[in-house]
Enzyme design. Structure first.
Site, mmCIF file in Angstrom:
data_model
loop_
_atom_site.group_PDB
_atom_site.id
_atom_site.type_symbol
_atom_site.label_atom_id
_atom_site.label_comp_id
_atom_site.label_asym_id
_atom_site.label_seq_id
_atom_site.Cartn_x
_atom_site.Cartn_y
_atom_site.Cartn_z
ATOM 1 N N GLY A 42 72.294 28.379 17.807
ATOM 2 C CA GLY A 42 71.096 29.101 17.407
ATOM 3 C C GLY A 42 70.756 28.953 15.938
ATOM 4 N N SER A 70 70.306 28.694 29.096
ATOM 5 C CA SER A 70 69.919 29.872 28.302
ATOM 6 C C SER A 70 69.912 29.586 26.805
ATOM 7 C CB SER A 70 70.864 31.042 28.603
ATOM 8 O OG SER A 70 72.177 30.727 28.183
ATOM 9 N N LEU A 72 68.207 27.056 25.497
ATOM 10 C CA LEU A 72 66.976 26.326 25.163
ATOM 11 C C LEU A 72 65.902 27.234 24.564
ATOM 12 C CD1 LEU A 72 66.740 24.014 28.313
ATOM 13 C CD2 LEU A 72 67.815 23.531 26.111
ATOM 14 N N ARG A 74 66.171 29.051 22.097
ATOM 15 C CA ARG A 74 66.269 29.116 20.625
ATOM 16 C C ARG A 74 66.878 27.880 19.990
ATOM 17 N NH1 ARG A 74 70.132 31.652 23.225
ATOM 18 N NH2 ARG A 74 72.305 31.630 22.544
ATOM 19 N N LYS A 87 77.140 19.969 22.710
ATOM 20 C CA LYS A 87 76.146 20.231 21.660
ATOM 21 C C LYS A 87 76.308 19.290 20.475
ATOM 22 C CE LYS A 87 75.330 25.097 22.595
ATOM 23 N NZ LYS A 87 75.309 26.479 22.108
ATOM 24 N N ASN A 132 81.503 33.838 15.367
ATOM 25 C CA ASN A 132 82.597 34.812 15.391
ATOM 26 C C ASN A 132 83.331 34.829 14.053
ATOM 27 O OD1 ASN A 132 85.330 33.186 15.717
ATOM 28 N ND2 ASN A 132 83.720 32.122 16.826
ATOM 29 N N CYS A 191 75.510 37.451 21.547
ATOM 30 C CA CYS A 191 74.160 37.057 21.974
ATOM 31 C C CYS A 191 73.924 37.337 23.456
ATOM 32 C CB CYS A 191 73.920 35.575 21.711
ATOM 33 S SG CYS A 191 73.559 35.202 20.001
#
Ligand code: ZN
Length: 262
Positions: A42, A70, A72, A74, A87, A132, A191
């Site tokens: 994000g 979920s 996509l 942001r 990623k 975290n 999140c």
């Protein structure tokens, strides 16, 4: 002496170069810089867009996550076809498409105390957009040990927090001075439970990119005032921005002068 910028690159970065706060010397510095991004989710994804857009010559991307549908909402560098892919690697492919002149390296791994020193080696600044405290503290400790500045960007619902830390410099706070030791083993990836607005996380990520650029330009261009230890708190609902100073903690177990000898 500023290295020359090749003509095709001059055109690409013309709007930076004409800015008095960046200029040719500043742009050359950005193009010669190495930025390590911890997390390309994000916060990291929009930060990456603007750091790559700025022409940061070398980018190291660290993330052990896989893209989920979920994300996509942001994480705007990823598309539906990327779902299920790593990623770090998908982000590196985005950079290669966006500007093939940039050198990019992807690490599909979780950064921690065991590997952080190797992963951040040679960085001019580390931008931490991880989710975290355990990761953030490991990254911060490695930055202080290696003498690498840290840009920290974090988000909780509609509150963003962005700061530059230079805990390796005398009298300057590190991230651990800010949060203390209490969170070392804590994982607070919230999140999924609390929700997050895409545009809000984009704002924090791009604010983080701007903070990292200020670090890179220190001593080179007038934008290069890193404002070490100044925590910018972004209230996305109001909206508003306030800034507070994080004091260096002499008892900090990472950078404190009064800490017990190792
Ligand atoms: Zn400290």
């Amino acid at each position: 002496m500023t290295p020359a910028i090749m003509p095709d690159r001059l055109n690409r970065f013309a709007r930076h170069i004409v800015l008095p706060e960046v200029g040719g010397a500043g742009q050359a510095r950005i193009m010669g810089a190495h930025v390590v991004l911890v997390g390309v989710g994000g916060i990291g994804a929009p930060a990456l867009q603007y750091l790559a857009g700025a022409g940061v010559g070398r980018l190291t991307l660290i993330d052990d996550d896989v893209i989920e549908p979920s994300n996509l909402q942001r994480q705007t560098i990823f598309a539906l076809a990327d779902v299920g892919h790593a990623k770090a690697e998908a982000a590196a492919q985005w950079v290669a498409r966006f500007d093939p002149d940039l050198v990019v390296q992807a690490h599909r791994t979780r950064i921690g105390h065991d590997n952080a020193a190797a992963l951040i080696a040679g960085a001019d600044v580390v931008l931490d957009g991880s989710d975290n405290f355990a990761t953030r503290l490991a990254v911060s400790d490695a930055c202080v040990a290696a003498g690498v500045p840290l840009t920290s960007a974090a988000l909780g619902r509609f509150q963003g927090q962005v700061a530059n830390f230079a805990g390796h410099r005398p009298g300057e706070a590190c991230y651990r001075c800010f949060v203390g030791d209490a969170f070392d083993a804590d994982d607070c990836d919230t999140c999924a439970a609390q929700g997050v607005l895409g545009a809000m996380v984009g704002m924090v990520g791009t604010f983080g990119a701007m903070a990292a650029l200020r670090v890179l330009l220190e001593g080179v261009a007038s934008l290069g005032d890193p404002q070490w230890g100044q925590l910018h708190v972004i209230d996305g609902l109001k909206p508003g921005l306030r800034t507070m100073r994080i004091a260096h903690d002499p008892a900090c177990t990472t950078c404190g002068t009064d800490r017990p000898a190792a």
